[in-house]
Scaffold this motif. Structure first.
Motif, PDB file in Angstrom:
ATOM      1  N   THR A   9      62.580  44.727  35.409  1.00 32.47           N
ATOM      2  CA  THR A   9      61.931  44.738  36.714  1.00 32.47           C
ATOM      3  C   THR A   9      61.471  46.144  37.045  1.00 32.47           C
ATOM      4  O   THR A   9      62.195  47.109  36.806  1.00 32.47           O
ATOM      5  CB  THR A   9      62.913  44.265  37.813  1.00 32.47           C
ATOM      6  OG1 THR A   9      63.407  42.976  37.465  1.00 32.47           O
ATOM      7  CG2 THR A   9      62.246  44.200  39.168  1.00 32.47           C
ATOM      8  N   VAL A  10      60.269  46.258  37.611  1.00 31.31           N
ATOM      9  CA  VAL A  10      59.738  47.532  38.079  1.00 31.31           C
ATOM     10  C   VAL A  10      59.519  47.406  39.580  1.00 31.31           C
ATOM     11  O   VAL A  10      58.902  46.446  40.044  1.00 31.31           O
ATOM     12  CB  VAL A  10      58.402  47.882  37.375  1.00 31.31           C
ATOM     13  CG1 VAL A  10      57.829  49.176  37.919  1.00 31.31           C
ATOM     14  CG2 VAL A  10      58.609  47.970  35.869  1.00 31.31           C
ATOM     15  N   LEU A  30      60.707  52.687  40.073  1.00 34.86           N
ATOM     16  CA  LEU A  30      62.011  52.423  39.469  1.00 34.86           C
ATOM     17  C   LEU A  30      61.839  51.363  38.399  1.00 34.86           C
ATOM     18  O   LEU A  30      61.226  50.323  38.648  1.00 34.86           O
ATOM     19  CB  LEU A  30      63.003  51.912  40.511  1.00 34.86           C
ATOM     20  CG  LEU A  30      63.289  52.801  41.716  1.00 34.86           C
ATOM     21  CD1 LEU A  30      64.242  52.084  42.673  1.00 34.86           C
ATOM     22  CD2 LEU A  30      63.878  54.113  41.275  1.00 34.86           C
ATOM     23  N   THR A  31      62.377  51.610  37.219  1.00 40.88           N
ATOM     24  CA  THR A  31      62.314  50.643  36.139  1.00 40.88           C
ATOM     25  C   THR A  31      63.728  50.194  35.809  1.00 40.88           C
ATOM     26  O   THR A  31      64.575  51.018  35.453  1.00 40.88           O
ATOM     27  CB  THR A  31      61.645  51.256  34.887  1.00 40.88           C
ATOM     28  OG1 THR A  31      60.337  51.703  35.255  1.00 40.88           O
ATOM     29  CG2 THR A  31      61.541  50.239  33.773  1.00 40.88           C
ATOM     30  N   ASP A  77      69.417  38.385  31.805  1.00 39.51           N
ATOM     31  CA  ASP A  77      68.255  39.196  32.180  1.00 39.51           C
ATOM     32  C   ASP A  77      67.636  38.735  33.502  1.00 39.51           C
ATOM     33  O   ASP A  77      66.424  38.775  33.688  1.00 39.51           O
ATOM     34  CB  ASP A  77      67.206  39.210  31.065  1.00 39.51           C
ATOM     35  CG  ASP A  77      66.598  37.838  30.800  1.00 39.51           C
ATOM     36  OD1 ASP A  77      67.153  36.824  31.277  1.00 39.51           O
ATOM     37  OD2 ASP A  77      65.580  37.778  30.105  1.00 39.51           O
ATOM     38  N   THR A  78      68.474  38.328  34.449  1.00 36.98           N
ATOM     39  CA  THR A  78      67.970  37.833  35.735  1.00 36.98           C
ATOM     40  C   THR A  78      67.122  38.895  36.441  1.00 36.98           C
ATOM     41  O   THR A  78      67.351  40.091  36.279  1.00 36.98           O
ATOM     42  CB  THR A  78      69.127  37.357  36.639  1.00 36.98           C
ATOM     43  OG1 THR A  78      68.595  36.627  37.718  1.00 36.98           O
ATOM     44  CG2 THR A  78      69.941  38.521  37.163  1.00 36.98           C
ATOM     45  N   THR A  79      66.138  38.434  37.174  1.00 33.43           N
ATOM     46  CA  THR A  79      65.236  39.326  37.904  1.00 33.43           C
ATOM     47  C   THR A  79      65.191  38.886  39.364  1.00 33.43           C
ATOM     48  O   THR A  79      65.476  37.729  39.679  1.00 33.43           O
ATOM     49  CB  THR A  79      63.810  39.274  37.328  1.00 33.43           C
ATOM     50  OG1 THR A  79      63.366  37.923  37.345  1.00 33.43           O
ATOM     51  CG2 THR A  79      63.753  39.821  35.912  1.00 33.43           C
ATOM     52  N   PRO A  82      68.665  52.491  37.737  1.00 32.39           N
ATOM     53  CA  PRO A  82      67.335  52.321  37.154  1.00 32.39           C
ATOM     54  C   PRO A  82      66.877  53.592  36.472  1.00 32.39           C
ATOM     55  O   PRO A  82      67.481  54.657  36.635  1.00 32.39           O
ATOM     56  CB  PRO A  82      66.462  52.055  38.393  1.00 32.39           C
ATOM     57  CG  PRO A  82      67.135  52.876  39.447  1.00 32.39           C
ATOM     58  CD  PRO A  82      68.612  52.776  39.162  1.00 32.39           C
ATOM     59  N   HIS A  83      65.823  53.482  35.737  1.00 29.87           N
ATOM     60  CA  HIS A  83      65.128  54.640  35.205  1.00 29.87           C
ATOM     61  C   HIS A  83      64.113  55.034  36.247  1.00 29.87           C
ATOM     62  O   HIS A  83      63.235  54.261  36.580  1.00 29.87           O
ATOM     63  CB  HIS A  83      64.451  54.294  33.879  1.00 29.87           C
ATOM     64  CG  HIS A  83      63.587  55.368  33.339  1.00 29.87           C
ATOM     65  ND1 HIS A  83      64.109  56.545  32.855  1.00 29.87           N
ATOM     66  CD2 HIS A  83      62.261  55.492  33.241  1.00 29.87           C
ATOM     67  CE1 HIS A  83      63.121  57.317  32.468  1.00 29.87           C
ATOM     68  NE2 HIS A  83      61.985  56.696  32.694  1.00 29.87           N
TER      69      HIS A  83
END
Length: 168
Positions: free
Chosen positions: A52-53, A96-97, A118-120, A164-165
C-alpha cells in the motif's frame, strides 16, 4: 413598453445573479476539497503480495490519518467487522510505502481477527487542516458521515506500530 423592458432587465439580472451564485458555490466546494483531494492511497503488486502507498501531496500536514480494514473475527468468521490502524499526522509532501504484510501483525496480534497476510486498507480516513473529516476509497472522496463516530458497524481499533518506507 417600458414595463416589458423593465421585466426583461429584471429577468436578465436574475439570470446573471443565479449563475454568479452557482459559480461561487462551485468555487467554495473546490476550495473545501482542496487539501482532501491531494491525499490518496493505492495498491502495489510485488512478488510478496499487495503493498500500500499513502500520499499527502498537499502543502499542509494531515492530522489524524487512519487506515480502515474489513476483517473477520475468528469466532464468527462469516460476519465482517471493521478495524482501524491510526498513523497519526502525515507531513506535507510525503509518500509512505507499506510493503506486503505490514498490517498483518497489527490486525491479528490479539488473536481476535483473521485477515490475509498481505491485507490492504479498504479506505483511509483523515481530517484536513480545517477540521473536516474525509473518507477516501478506491473510487471516491467524500465527507466522513461518521465524523469520528461509528456508522453502525462493529468497530475495533487496533493500536500498533507500523513501519512504512517513508519517501519525501
Amino acid at each position: 413598453m417600458s414595463a416589458i423592458a423593465a421585466a426583461l432587465g429584471l429577468l436578465f439580472s436574475g439570470t446573471v445573479a443565479w449563475f454568479s451564485v452557482s459559480a461561487m458555490r462551485q468555487q467554495l466546494e473546490q476550495n473545501r476539497r482542496y487539501q482532501a483531494g491531494r491525499v490518496t492511497f493505492w495498491y502495489v503488486i510485488t512478488e510478496g503480495g499487495y503493498g500500500t502507498v499513502v500520499v499527502n501531496r498537499s502543502l499542509d500536514s494531515v492530522p489524524d490519518l487512519n487506515l480502515d480494514f474489513h476483517v473477520y473475527k475468528v469466532a464468527t468468521s462469516l460476519r465482517r467487522h471493521s478495524a482501524s490502524i491510526g498513523l497519526g499526522t502525515l507531513p506535507p509532501c510525503t509518500r509512505l510505502t507499506f510493503p506486503p504484510g505490514s498490517f498483518f501483525e497489527a490486525l491479528t496480534s490479539t488473536g481476535e481477527f483473521r485477515v490475509p497476510k498481505d491485507t490492504t486498507p479498504d479506505d483511509i480516513r483523515f481530517t484536513d487542516t480545517d477540521g473536516r473529516s474525509w473518507v477516501r476509497n478506491e473510487a471516491s472522496l467524500r465527507g466522513d458521515p461518521r465524523n469520528g463516530t461509528s456508522d453502525g458497524q462493529v468497530a475495533s481499533y487496533a493500536t500498533a506500530e507500523v513501519h512504512p518506507h517513508r519517501e519525501a
